[in-house]
Structures are given as structure tokens and as C-alpha cells.
Enzyme design. Sequence first.
Site, PDB file in Angstrom:
ATOM      1  N   HIS B 121       0.872  -1.174   0.000  1.00 35.72           N
ATOM      2  CA  HIS B 121       0.000   0.000   0.000  1.00 35.72           C
ATOM      3  C   HIS B 121       0.914   1.230   0.000  1.00 35.72           C
ATOM      4  CE1 HIS B 121      -2.787   2.947   1.821  1.00 35.72           C
ATOM      5  NE2 HIS B 121      -3.774   2.129   1.513  1.00 35.72           N
ATOM      6  N   ASP B 198       3.177  -4.384   8.028  1.00 34.29           N
ATOM      7  CA  ASP B 198       1.954  -3.606   7.882  1.00 34.29           C
ATOM      8  C   ASP B 198       0.795  -4.565   8.173  1.00 34.29           C
ATOM      9  OD1 ASP B 198      -0.366  -2.426   6.989  1.00 34.29           O
ATOM     10  OD2 ASP B 198       0.439  -1.774   5.061  1.00 34.29           O
ATOM     11  N   GLN B 201      -4.418  -4.929   7.148  1.00 31.47           N
ATOM     12  CA  GLN B 201      -5.423  -5.860   6.612  1.00 31.47           C
ATOM     13  C   GLN B 201      -5.376  -7.232   7.289  1.00 31.47           C
ATOM     14  OE1 GLN B 201      -7.759  -4.915   4.698  1.00 31.47           O
ATOM     15  NE2 GLN B 201      -6.997  -2.994   3.868  1.00 31.47           N
ATOM     16  N   LYS B 224     -10.242  -0.184  10.941  1.00 31.21           N
ATOM     17  CA  LYS B 224     -10.533  -1.354  10.113  1.00 31.21           C
ATOM     18  C   LYS B 224     -10.974  -2.547  10.957  1.00 31.21           C
ATOM     19  CE  LYS B 224      -7.182  -0.090   6.510  1.00 31.21           C
ATOM     20  NZ  LYS B 224      -7.969   0.526   5.438  1.00 31.21           N
ATOM     21  N   CYS B 362      -4.843   2.711  -3.549  1.00 33.37           N
ATOM     22  CA  CYS B 362      -3.596   3.213  -2.952  1.00 33.37           C
ATOM     23  C   CYS B 362      -2.440   2.258  -3.194  1.00 33.37           C
ATOM     24  CB  CYS B 362      -3.755   3.470  -1.460  1.00 33.37           C
ATOM     25  SG  CYS B 362      -4.960   4.721  -1.093  1.00 33.37           S
TER      26      CYS B 362
END
Lengths: 160, 409
Positions: B121, B198, B201, B224, B362
Site C-alpha cells: 500500500h 503492515d 489488513q 478497520k 492506494c
Amino acid sequence: MASLDDLYRRVIMDHYQAPRNMGELADADATIQLKNPTCGDQIQLQMKVEDGKIKDAKFKGEGCSISMSSASMMTEAIKDLPVEKALELADRFSKMLLGEEVDLDDFDDIEALQGVCKFPARIKCATLAWKAMEKGVKESDKVDHHHDHHDHHHDGHHHD
Amino acid sequence: MIDPKIREEFPILNQKVNGHPLVYLDSAATAQKPIQVIEAVNEYYRKTNANVHRGVHTLGNWATDAYEGARTKVKKFINARSTEEIVFVRGTTSAINLVAQSYGRSFIGKEDEIVITLMEHHSNLIPWQQVAKFTGATLKYVPLQQDGTMSMEDIKATITEKTKLVAMTQVSNVLGTVNPIKEVAKIAHSVGAKLLVDGAQSIPHMKVDVQDLDCDFLAFSGHKMGAPTGIGVLYGKKELLEQMEPVEFGGEMIDFVDLHESTWKELPWKFEGGTPIIAGAVGLGAAIDFLQSIGMDQIEKHEHELVNYAMDQLKQVDGFTMYGPLVNHSSLITFNLKDVHPHDLATVLDTYGIAVRAGHHCAQPLMKWLNVSATARASFYLYNTKNEIDIWIDGLNKTKEYFGDGFIG
């Protein structure tokens, strides 16, 4: 509630499926590449400007039906228009998309994009080509002062 | 599958959009909030609100307890060793930028390499581009295989003795690829490099244990996973955070201030300059409680079943292209429909109350790799149902009909 048919009028799809003035100009006075970074739509607009008049305009690009049909309609509309008139048309076009009452008499096919104002997320798609035109006019203005230059002038936006 | 009754806990889902019941398939962008989170924030403002870490008064103590209590919940949720390793930030982007600006600019030099991947991302790409520009370090990308995964051979070949930092997403927000973080940590550590993960997600959808993964940093967002926007977490190993300088200076993060010199508070507060995101942290704590009441394993199973069901049904949709691996695929489906631009597709679905994402997500370098200018994405969470997937697929078929049959105008 806005209906899909307000947005996707037949004339829009006609321009999308068979775009007018698609391609490149060999002797453009202005070449503008613009991107809508939120959705990835991109357009290259080229214009030939002589004596304050838009002599020719061609575009190529990638994008949704709204952005591409708008580009097609715009290139048809601005051909042979004085620069000031083209800018005035762009101004009225923006106002139409914001839902303002404007004179649509000389809009021809462009009027079909009126429904876009009911889909706020899509307004930027419709204005992409017109923004490129406004930039291009400024570019060609510079070219006019150095008449022999027919280089391609790119703006600061990133190209893919 | 999770009992669809869970939907009653999400007030926003119980409404019509454009005359149709809302089918929210954009949780990878932001998840909806359970009533427990909304109430926790509401209660905090009704009864507890005060500034933290300074009040002699009772409300100040309550607010501090609520804020630090949330930190303890995060610590347990990701199995950090101590709350000193949990820094509250604005979101994944801020967390990664903090590491890039602090660790990156101090510990990465001209001769060093930073390794990221082609599926990152922008938030895990641009901060490293900037560090590379600032330090003169080389930025390298692990390439992707045809199916949108990375091979261990490519990972091993890209990480070298010169690599100082590897930054990698645990789950791709476009391809749905789940990366082998634990193995990557071993490879990175074998050459003395640090690994930043990261988790934007992954954290909302699966059990993540930082000690088991042995990652050095983990960044994620609250919004999220059902928490409010504006709260996120940077996890960092204590010994690394201790070496790092703060990037924001001011109130809350100082120890002693003199005219020309100051000292910083201890971890984690030295990184939390200014009045912190107290209500956001309280909301995040409530979101963690909510997720744990269901169980991360249950959530993962539920989503796995949804995505498999969707992939199966989608085979019957003509002109449907899905991106990313066919197995071990996270709970999102990035796709295109032949002859319909994703932007148009998203507008048509929206008129049926179906919310999907359209655009480049993104991840512009990844879009280039896929050789598409844009895609559409449907992403699922614990509150989605098979019935909603049916509605979505029905919407896709209607979209094709609409665009195929010409237009009424």
C-alpha cells in the site's frame, strides 16, 4: 432518488463506445496529461491553437464511461471556438454539474451529462477533460509568444 | 459461520441505501462499528472525559485508567511483552511514518538497503522512498509471481547482507495474498535486518502474535477493526523503541524541560506528544473486547467460508476477472468485469445499495504490475453473509445486462 438512466444516457454511451477525436495531433501547441488520482482515470489532450482559436483537439486516455464520453463531447464542442468562449463553456459546464441553473442552449450532446450532478462521486470524472482543456489553453498561450516552438509541453502531473 | 444475528450489533447495517437494504462490502477500506464501541466512546465523553497523566482530580485518574487500560488490551491482543511496546498513533500510516522518520533516518545509511514488496500500500511504500531519498539508501522490491504471491527464493534473493530494514504487508489490500511473515522475519534477522509488518489488513481478520511472528515493528489501524477512525497502534520491540528518538515534541512526552535541553518520558509516552487520542483508544479497547468475544479464529473461519463461497459462485459470471491467489486468499476480492469500467460498475452497484470500492486502492505500482488502470474490490467482514454475496453477484449480472443492452436515455 437518482436513477441510473439519469446518468447513463444513450448519447453518453454512444460517445463512450465510439469516441470522437480520439488520437494524437502531430503539430499540437499544447499537450496536457491529467490524472484523477482517486480513481486512476487518465487523459492526454492535445490542442492546436491559432489566433486565439482552438483549431483542433484530440484526446486519448483510459477511464470510465463518464470521463471518456465527456472528453469526446468536449473535443467536438471546442473545435473552432475562440479560447475565451471555450473557457466560458467550461465554466458553465462546471456549474451545470454543481446543479446550478445555466444556459444549455449551445450544449448539444454535453447536456446529457447533466445527470452527473445527481452522482457527486462522479463529478470529477466528468470534469477531467475540461480541466485538461483549461490547462492546455494556458500552455498554448505561452507557445503563442514564441511562435515557432511546437514542442510538446507537459504539465507537472505524473505520467504513466 | 458466525450467527447473522451479530448484524444487530451494527446499527449502520440496518438501513436502506438508494431504496435497497445496505450491502456493505468495503470493510477493507473501513469497517463498521459495533454498538459496544459506539457506546464506549459515548460513555467516555459522558462520564470520564479529562486529560490524562496529569490530573490530581478524579476524572483525570479515570481517563488515565481508561486510556492505559486500552493499551493493556492491545498488548494482550497482539501478545506483546509489555505495554511499553505499544504506542498509540493515528493509524497505520502514522505508525509507519514514525518508524521511517525515527528509526529509518537514524539507523539506515547510504550503503544500506531497504527491502519492500511490489504489493505494498502507498503507506508502506512512500515513507521508505522518502527514507531512501534522505539517506541515500537503496530501495529494493521483492517481485511478484504470476498469481500475486512472492516466492521464498525471491524474498531470500532480495534480502542481502546490506539490508537494514524489510517492510512488508501481512495481507495485501488488493491481491488478498497472505505473506509468510514468520519466515521473512527469520530471513531478515539472519542478515541483521529489522522487519516492519503492515498489519492493516491482517489484524482485523486473524490472530496475530508478535512474539510468535518475531517481527520488530507492527503497524495497524483501529478503524478497520471496528474502532473509531483516528486511532492506531505502533508495536515495536522495546530495545528498538528505546534507541529511537521521538518525532513529535511538546507536551505529554517530556520529562524535564530546561531552556536549552530536555529529556523524554520513558516508553511508550515519549512517542505520544500532545494530548493523546483518548476516546479513540477507549473505542479501540472496546473493539478488541468485541472481537475477542467472537474469537479471532471464528472470524477468520467465517471470512474464509465467505470468500470461498464467493469465488465459487463467481465462476458463473461471464467476463469476471479476479486478481490474486486462488488459495490462502484473505477476505477480499479484487476484480474487473469485462467491458465495464470499475467506476461505472461501482456506481451501478451503489444504486442497488451495494457498497464496493473502485480505483487503484492506494497501490499504483501494483496496478501497473497488474496492467490495469483501476479495479473494483469487494471486501468482507464478520457481519457479512452468503446472502449478501448472492446480492452482490446478482448486482454484477444486472450491471452486465445494463451495459450490454444499450441505454435508455
